[in-house]
Scaffold this active site. Structure first.
Site, mmCIF file in Angstrom:
data_model
loop_
_atom_site.group_PDB
_atom_site.id
_atom_site.type_symbol
_atom_site.label_atom_id
_atom_site.label_comp_id
_atom_site.label_asym_id
_atom_site.label_seq_id
_atom_site.Cartn_x
_atom_site.Cartn_y
_atom_site.Cartn_z
ATOM 1 N N TYR A 1 11.643 8.202 0.867
ATOM 2 C CA TYR A 1 11.199 7.153 -0.524
ATOM 3 C C TYR A 1 12.437 7.912 -1.503
ATOM 4 C CZ TYR A 1 8.252 5.404 3.146
ATOM 5 O OH TYR A 1 7.571 4.858 4.466
ATOM 6 N N ARG B 1 14.261 3.559 11.790
ATOM 7 C CA ARG B 1 12.496 4.628 12.246
ATOM 8 C C ARG B 1 12.036 4.196 13.296
ATOM 9 N NH1 ARG B 1 9.563 4.671 6.236
ATOM 10 N NH2 ARG B 1 8.648 6.420 7.036
ATOM 11 N N PRO C 1 1.186 -1.255 0.070
ATOM 12 C CA PRO C 1 -0.177 -0.384 -0.065
ATOM 13 C C PRO C 1 0.801 1.180 -0.175
ATOM 14 C CG PRO C 1 -0.291 -1.144 1.932
ATOM 15 C CD PRO C 1 0.437 -2.030 1.160
ATOM 16 N N ASN C 2 0.748 1.885 -0.778
ATOM 17 C CA ASN C 2 0.956 3.355 -0.720
ATOM 18 C C ASN C 2 1.918 3.682 -1.874
ATOM 19 O OD1 ASN C 2 -1.759 5.061 0.627
ATOM 20 N ND2 ASN C 2 -0.251 3.542 2.537
ATOM 21 N N GLU D 1 12.833 -9.582 0.629
ATOM 22 C CA GLU D 1 11.860 -8.613 1.585
ATOM 23 C C GLU D 1 12.801 -7.528 0.903
ATOM 24 O OE1 GLU D 1 10.655 -9.186 5.342
ATOM 25 O OE2 GLU D 1 10.452 -6.706 5.680
ATOM 26 N N HIS E 1 4.085 -5.023 8.480
ATOM 27 C CA HIS E 1 4.534 -5.318 9.678
ATOM 28 C C HIS E 1 2.928 -5.226 10.644
ATOM 29 C CE1 HIS E 1 7.920 -2.529 9.349
ATOM 30 N NE2 HIS E 1 6.969 -1.477 8.257
ATOM 31 N N ASN F 1 8.047 -5.561 -1.693
ATOM 32 C CA ASN F 1 8.000 -4.999 -0.782
ATOM 33 C C ASN F 1 6.323 -4.836 0.497
ATOM 34 O OD1 ASN F 1 7.789 -1.993 0.694
ATOM 35 N ND2 ASN F 1 9.120 -1.110 -0.444
ATOM 36 N N ARG G 1 5.281 12.635 -2.802
ATOM 37 C CA ARG G 1 5.235 12.544 -1.471
ATOM 38 C C ARG G 1 6.802 12.038 -1.013
ATOM 39 N NH1 ARG G 1 2.225 15.140 -3.521
ATOM 40 N NH2 ARG G 1 -0.498 14.470 -2.550
ATOM 41 N N ASP H 1 1.542 -16.048 6.574
ATOM 42 C CA ASP H 1 0.443 -17.485 5.962
ATOM 43 C C ASP H 1 0.573 -17.745 4.327
ATOM 44 O OD1 ASP H 1 0.503 -17.616 8.724
ATOM 45 O OD2 ASP H 1 -1.458 -17.196 8.111
ATOM 46 N N ARG I 1 7.843 -0.494 13.202
ATOM 47 C CA ARG I 1 8.037 -1.017 11.627
ATOM 48 C C ARG I 1 9.802 -1.581 11.896
ATOM 49 N NH1 ARG I 1 6.191 3.242 8.194
ATOM 50 N NH2 ARG I 1 6.063 5.136 9.233
ATOM 51 N N HIS J 1 12.857 -2.434 1.181
ATOM 52 C CA HIS J 1 12.768 -2.367 1.992
ATOM 53 C C HIS J 1 13.289 -1.215 1.785
ATOM 54 C CE1 HIS J 1 9.823 -3.473 4.811
ATOM 55 N NE2 HIS J 1 10.369 -4.993 5.497
ATOM 56 N N ILE J 2 12.977 0.551 0.726
ATOM 57 C CA ILE J 2 13.371 1.491 -0.060
ATOM 58 C C ILE J 2 14.341 1.627 1.544
ATOM 59 C CG2 ILE J 2 13.133 3.614 -0.651
ATOM 60 C CD1 ILE J 2 10.311 1.963 -2.000
ATOM 61 N N ALA K 1 3.444 -0.882 4.492
ATOM 62 C CA ALA K 1 3.061 -1.274 6.123
ATOM 63 C C ALA K 1 2.130 -2.679 6.337
ATOM 64 C CB ALA K 1 1.985 -0.602 6.012
HETATM 65 O O1 CA2 Z 1 10.981 1.786 2.990
HETATM 66 C C1 CA2 Z 1 9.964 1.093 2.763
HETATM 67 O O2 CA2 Z 1 9.917 0.360 1.826
HETATM 68 C C2 CA2 Z 1 8.835 0.485 3.230
HETATM 69 O O3 CA2 Z 1 8.426 -0.625 3.005
HETATM 70 C C3 CA2 Z 1 7.258 1.879 2.831
HETATM 71 C C4 CA2 Z 1 6.188 1.359 3.761
HETATM 72 C C5 CA2 Z 1 6.498 1.536 5.058
HETATM 73 O O4 CA2 Z 1 5.003 1.271 6.190
HETATM 74 C C6 CA2 Z 1 7.026 0.500 5.846
HETATM 75 O O5 CA2 Z 1 7.618 0.694 6.753
HETATM 76 C C7 CA2 Z 1 8.844 0.923 5.054
HETATM 77 C C8 CA2 Z 1 4.942 3.076 3.422
HETATM 78 C C9 CA2 Z 1 5.708 2.950 1.695
HETATM 79 C C10 CA2 Z 1 4.704 4.002 1.128
HETATM 80 O O6 CA2 Z 1 4.971 4.997 0.556
HETATM 81 C C11 CA2 Z 1 4.802 6.045 0.416
HETATM 82 C C12 CA2 Z 1 5.648 6.207 -0.857
HETATM 83 C C13 CA2 Z 1 5.859 7.645 -1.163
HETATM 84 C C14 CA2 Z 1 4.766 8.479 -0.550
HETATM 85 C C15 CA2 Z 1 4.530 8.235 0.804
HETATM 86 C C16 CA2 Z 1 4.597 7.044 0.680
#
Ligand code: CA2
Length: 149
Positions: free
Chosen positions: A24, A108, A11-12, A99, A81, A75, A19, A88, A112, A101-102, A78
């Protein structure tokens, strides 16, 4: 072993590059997909690249990968976590899982630091920016090559 790799994004991540660039970076998810496709061609991998904001869709892609894929790069964003359901599903997949994560999740917020997905992942990459996807693809190509040899 299948050279098809699923690259799954949670998600996101569709907002990548639009953003919070201080966390990121400036690359969009379309940029990441383009770079992954180019590298996959070099490595002789086929790619299915997906993003969803819905947990069930990610689970359905993992189920699809069970039938066809040689590896998963994920990836889970959210869901990393929170999602026992994604853990599963990954536990039913019998090939390598990496896995990604950017951001460096360990630098953080405390929430997380815990990853359900890490309980299954064969490797975890965090904090290397979007380059982490490329490194994950190189790793799965190596693992697939070793399995074939
Ligand atoms: O660091 C990562 O790749 C994360 O998986 C990104 C997730 C975060 O919840 C994890 O803890 C770490 C969030 C992805 C949201 O991506 C956005 C990108 C640009 C602007 C807003 C959100």
């Amino acid at each position: 072993m299948s050279r098809l790799v699923y690259v799954l994004n949670g998600p996101n991540l569709n907002l990548l590059g639009k953003r919070q660039p201080h966390i990121y970076g400036h690359e969009t998810l379309a940029d990441v997909e383009r770079d992954c496709l180019a590298l996959a061609a070099e490595l002789g991998l086929q790619l299915r690249f997906h993003q969803s904001n819905r947990e069930y869709e990610i689970i359905d892609w993992i189920h699809e990968a069970r039938e066809t894929a040689g590896a998963i790069v994920i990836n889970p964003a959210a869901f990393t976590h929170t999602s026992v359901a994604i853990l599963d599903a990954l536990n039913t997949f019998d090939a390598p899982v990496i896995e990604v994560h950017i951001s460096n999740v360990h630098k953080r917020e405390e929430f997380r630091h815990r990853s359900f997905v890490s309980l299954r992942a064969d490797g975890v990459i965090a904090g290397l920016g979007t380059q982490g996807y490329q490194l994950a693809l190189r790793r799965v190509a190596r693992l697939i090559d070793e399995k074939v040899a």
